[in-house]
Structures are given as structure tokens and as C-alpha cells.
Scaffold this motif. Structure first.
Motif, PDB file in Angstrom:
ATOM      1  N   LYS A   1      -4.884   9.586   0.496  1.00 26.88           N
ATOM      2  CA  LYS A   1      -3.403   9.522   1.535  1.00 26.88           C
ATOM      3  C   LYS A   1      -3.357  11.069   1.203  1.00 26.88           C
ATOM      4  O   LYS A   1      -4.256  12.509   0.938  1.00 26.88           O
ATOM      5  CB  LYS A   1      -2.809   9.444  -0.622  1.00 26.88           C
ATOM      6  CG  LYS A   1      -1.464  10.312  -0.575  1.00 26.88           C
ATOM      7  CD  LYS A   1      -0.610   9.969  -1.745  1.00 26.88           C
ATOM      8  CE  LYS A   1       1.181  11.345  -1.329  1.00 26.88           C
ATOM      9  NZ  LYS A   1       1.566  10.478  -2.893  1.00 26.88           N
ATOM     10  N   VAL A   2      -2.875  11.140   2.739  1.00 20.27           N
ATOM     11  CA  VAL A   2      -2.676  12.722   2.882  1.00 20.27           C
ATOM     12  C   VAL A   2      -1.630  13.618   2.707  1.00 20.27           C
ATOM     13  O   VAL A   2      -1.504  14.279   2.936  1.00 20.27           O
ATOM     14  CB  VAL A   2      -3.384  12.504   4.981  1.00 20.27           C
ATOM     15  CG1 VAL A   2      -3.236  13.682   5.379  1.00 20.27           C
ATOM     16  CG2 VAL A   2      -4.197  12.150   4.830  1.00 20.27           C
ATOM     17  N   LYS A   3      -0.571  12.848   2.775  1.00 19.23           N
ATOM     18  CA  LYS A   3       0.977  13.408   2.976  1.00 19.23           C
ATOM     19  C   LYS A   3       1.740  12.381   1.769  1.00 19.23           C
ATOM     20  O   LYS A   3       1.779  10.973   1.838  1.00 19.23           O
ATOM     21  CB  LYS A   3       1.154  13.712   3.931  1.00 19.23           C
ATOM     22  CG  LYS A   3       1.602  12.352   4.877  1.00 19.23           C
ATOM     23  CD  LYS A   3       2.847  12.405   5.894  1.00 19.23           C
ATOM     24  CE  LYS A   3       3.492  11.608   6.095  1.00 19.23           C
ATOM     25  NZ  LYS A   3       3.972  12.268   7.861  1.00 19.23           N
ATOM     26  N   GLU A   4       2.633  12.718   1.263  1.00 14.70           N
ATOM     27  CA  GLU A   4       4.255  12.271   0.277  1.00 14.70           C
ATOM     28  C   GLU A   4       4.394  11.042   1.428  1.00 14.70           C
ATOM     29  O   GLU A   4       4.614  11.605   3.114  1.00 14.70           O
ATOM     30  CB  GLU A   4       5.328  12.808  -0.137  1.00 14.70           C
ATOM     31  CG  GLU A   4       4.298  13.711  -0.734  1.00 14.70           C
ATOM     32  CD  GLU A   4       4.107  12.835  -2.425  1.00 14.70           C
ATOM     33  OE1 GLU A   4       3.909  12.147  -2.722  1.00 14.70           O
ATOM     34  OE2 GLU A   4       2.754  13.729  -2.512  1.00 14.70           O
ATOM     35  N   VAL A   5       4.468   9.602   0.861  1.00 12.76           N
ATOM     36  CA  VAL A   5       4.596   8.560   1.585  1.00 12.76           C
ATOM     37  C   VAL A   5       6.353   8.478   1.563  1.00 12.76           C
ATOM     38  O   VAL A   5       7.451   9.033   0.605  1.00 12.76           O
ATOM     39  CB  VAL A   5       3.895   6.913   1.111  1.00 12.76           C
ATOM     40  CG1 VAL A   5       4.663   5.768   1.969  1.00 12.76           C
ATOM     41  CG2 VAL A   5       2.812   7.547   1.123  1.00 12.76           C
ATOM     42  N   GLU A   6       6.649   8.057   2.475  1.00 13.67           N
ATOM     43  CA  GLU A   6       8.120   8.165   2.988  1.00 13.67           C
ATOM     44  C   GLU A   6       9.230   6.927   2.775  1.00 13.67           C
ATOM     45  O   GLU A   6       8.360   5.880   2.634  1.00 13.67           O
ATOM     46  CB  GLU A   6       8.525   8.377   4.424  1.00 13.67           C
ATOM     47  CG  GLU A   6       8.251   9.875   4.465  1.00 13.67           C
ATOM     48  CD  GLU A   6       8.742   9.735   5.782  1.00 13.67           C
ATOM     49  OE1 GLU A   6       9.350   9.397   6.567  1.00 13.67           O
ATOM     50  OE2 GLU A   6       7.952  11.480   6.709  1.00 13.67           O
TER      51      GLU A   6
ATOM     52  N   PRO B   1       1.131  -1.045  -0.060  1.00 12.16           N
ATOM     53  CA  PRO B   1      -0.653   0.091   0.363  1.00 12.16           C
ATOM     54  C   PRO B   1       0.452   1.552  -0.057  1.00 12.16           C
ATOM     55  O   PRO B   1       0.334   2.768  -1.021  1.00 12.16           O
ATOM     56  CB  PRO B   1      -0.605  -0.227   1.188  1.00 12.16           C
ATOM     57  CG  PRO B   1      -0.826  -2.047   1.523  1.00 12.16           C
ATOM     58  CD  PRO B   1       0.852  -2.480   0.935  1.00 12.16           C
ATOM     59  N   GLY B   2       1.716   1.247   0.665  1.00 14.88           N
ATOM     60  CA  GLY B   2       2.994   2.145   1.534  1.00 14.88           C
ATOM     61  C   GLY B   2       3.126   2.694  -0.710  1.00 14.88           C
ATOM     62  O   GLY B   2       3.873   3.669  -1.493  1.00 14.88           O
ATOM     63  N   GLU B   3       3.626   1.947  -1.012  1.00 11.62           N
ATOM     64  CA  GLU B   3       3.987   1.726  -2.665  1.00 11.62           C
ATOM     65  C   GLU B   3       3.296   2.179  -3.526  1.00 11.62           C
ATOM     66  O   GLU B   3       3.390   3.533  -4.167  1.00 11.62           O
ATOM     67  CB  GLU B   3       5.200   0.328  -3.217  1.00 11.62           C
ATOM     68  CG  GLU B   3       6.286   0.256  -2.622  1.00 11.62           C
ATOM     69  CD  GLU B   3       7.163   1.184  -2.382  1.00 11.62           C
ATOM     70  OE1 GLU B   3       8.023   1.367  -3.744  1.00 11.62           O
ATOM     71  OE2 GLU B   3       7.729   1.240  -1.438  1.00 11.62           O
ATOM     72  N   LYS B   4       2.499   2.210  -3.697  1.00 10.38           N
ATOM     73  CA  LYS B   4       0.801   1.908  -4.256  1.00 10.38           C
ATOM     74  C   LYS B   4       0.629   3.573  -4.253  1.00 10.38           C
ATOM     75  O   LYS B   4       0.354   4.575  -5.316  1.00 10.38           O
ATOM     76  CB  LYS B   4      -0.087   1.050  -4.720  1.00 10.38           C
ATOM     77  CG  LYS B   4      -1.378   1.111  -5.253  1.00 10.38           C
ATOM     78  CD  LYS B   4      -0.910   1.201  -6.755  1.00 10.38           C
ATOM     79  CE  LYS B   4      -1.667   1.061  -7.480  1.00 10.38           C
ATOM     80  NZ  LYS B   4      -1.661   0.591  -8.745  1.00 10.38           N
ATOM     81  N   LEU B   5       0.467   4.087  -2.651  1.00 13.69           N
ATOM     82  CA  LEU B   5       0.408   5.338  -2.864  1.00 13.69           C
ATOM     83  C   LEU B   5       1.144   6.406  -2.911  1.00 13.69           C
ATOM     84  O   LEU B   5       0.181   7.693  -3.609  1.00 13.69           O
ATOM     85  CB  LEU B   5      -0.022   5.315  -1.092  1.00 13.69           C
ATOM     86  CG  LEU B   5      -0.840   4.695  -0.157  1.00 13.69           C
ATOM     87  CD1 LEU B   5      -1.092   5.070   1.550  1.00 13.69           C
ATOM     88  CD2 LEU B   5      -2.210   5.754  -0.659  1.00 13.69           C
ATOM     89  N   LYS B   6       2.535   5.840  -3.562  1.00  7.70           N
ATOM     90  CA  LYS B   6       3.680   7.039  -4.083  1.00  7.70           C
ATOM     91  C   LYS B   6       2.545   7.172  -4.638  1.00  7.70           C
ATOM     92  O   LYS B   6       3.227   8.866  -6.034  1.00  7.70           O
ATOM     93  CB  LYS B   6       4.847   6.740  -3.890  1.00  7.70           C
ATOM     94  CG  LYS B   6       6.091   5.873  -2.738  1.00  7.70           C
ATOM     95  CD  LYS B   6       6.980   5.698  -2.580  1.00  7.70           C
ATOM     96  CE  LYS B   6       7.634   5.257  -1.446  1.00  7.70           C
ATOM     97  NZ  LYS B   6       9.163   4.573  -1.652  1.00  7.70           N
ATOM     98  N   SER B   7       2.086   6.760  -6.384  1.00  2.07           N
ATOM     99  CA  SER B   7       1.717   7.008  -7.520  1.00  2.07           C
ATOM    100  C   SER B   7       0.411   8.050  -6.916  1.00  2.07           C
ATOM    101  O   SER B   7      -0.147   8.550  -8.944  1.00  2.07           O
ATOM    102  CB  SER B   7       1.694   5.755  -8.448  1.00  2.07           C
ATOM    103  OG  SER B   7       0.689   4.834  -7.979  1.00  2.07           O
ATOM    104  N   LEU B   8       0.144   8.389  -6.376  1.00  3.29           N
ATOM    105  CA  LEU B   8      -1.501   8.766  -6.140  1.00  3.29           C
ATOM    106  C   LEU B   8      -1.474   9.934  -6.286  1.00  3.29           C
ATOM    107  O   LEU B   8      -0.053  10.442  -4.934  1.00  3.29           O
ATOM    108  CB  LEU B   8      -2.157   7.747  -5.080  1.00  3.29           C
ATOM    109  CG  LEU B   8      -3.271   6.627  -5.575  1.00  3.29           C
ATOM    110  CD1 LEU B   8      -3.979   6.021  -4.260  1.00  3.29           C
ATOM    111  CD2 LEU B   8      -3.907   6.741  -6.304  1.00  3.29           C
TER     112      LEU B   8
END
Length: 85
Positions: free
Chosen positions: A80-85, A27-34
Motif C-alpha cells: 500500500k503506497v497511498k490511501e485507496v479511493e 483487494p482495494g477494500e482490504k487495502l483500506k484497512s492496512l
């Protein structure tokens, strides 16, 4: 657990038949593209995700919207609220 219905997702991540720790990594990896504000729908049949995903959202600063139960799997929604680290 917060149950929801009719949430419109911007993207879907299918984790059915996949186990720990993938339900926390992907999920963290996928959120990076959103984009911020978009919603990710996660499909899973892993019961552990029902507790793990909301906790992951809290730790990573993302918004856990809720869970929808389907015949074949659970649908978990994350905004997604903020960028994923």
C-alpha cells in the motif's frame, strides 16, 4: 511477471475459487484497512489475476511487488503506497 519468494505480508486475502471481478474489487477494500507501507498477500487460482492485479496496482497507485507460485495457488503481493479511493 515478476516472481518473488519469502515476502512477509501484513495481511492475506483469500480469493481462491473466486472469479472476475472480485479479484479486482476485494483487494482495494482490504487495502483500506492496512496502513501505508504494509503488504497485502492475495491468494488466487484465477490465471487472469496474474495480469489484472499488476495493472490494477498501476492504475490505483499501489506497488505490485510480485508473484509467488505455490502448489495450490498463486500468491500476489501488493504494498500500500497511498490511501485507496
Amino acid at each position: 511477471m515478476k516472481f518473488v519468494q519469502g515476502i512477509k505480508a501484513d495481511d492475506t486475502l483469500d480469493l481462491v475459487c473466486r472469479m472476475c471481478p472480485l479479484h479486482l474489487i476485494e483487494p482495494g477494500e482490504k487495502l483500506k484497512s492496512l496502513k501505508t507501507g504494509q503488504v497485502l498477500e492475495i491468494l488466487t487460482d484465477y490465471d487472469g489475476a496474474l495480469e489484472d492485479i499488476p495493472q490494477w496496482c498501476q492504475k490505483s497507485g499501489q506497488e505490485f511487488i510480485g508473484i509467488e507460485e505455490d502448489d495450490d495457488c498463486y500468491k500476489l503481493y501488493i504494498r500500500k503506497v497511498k490511501e485507496v479511493e
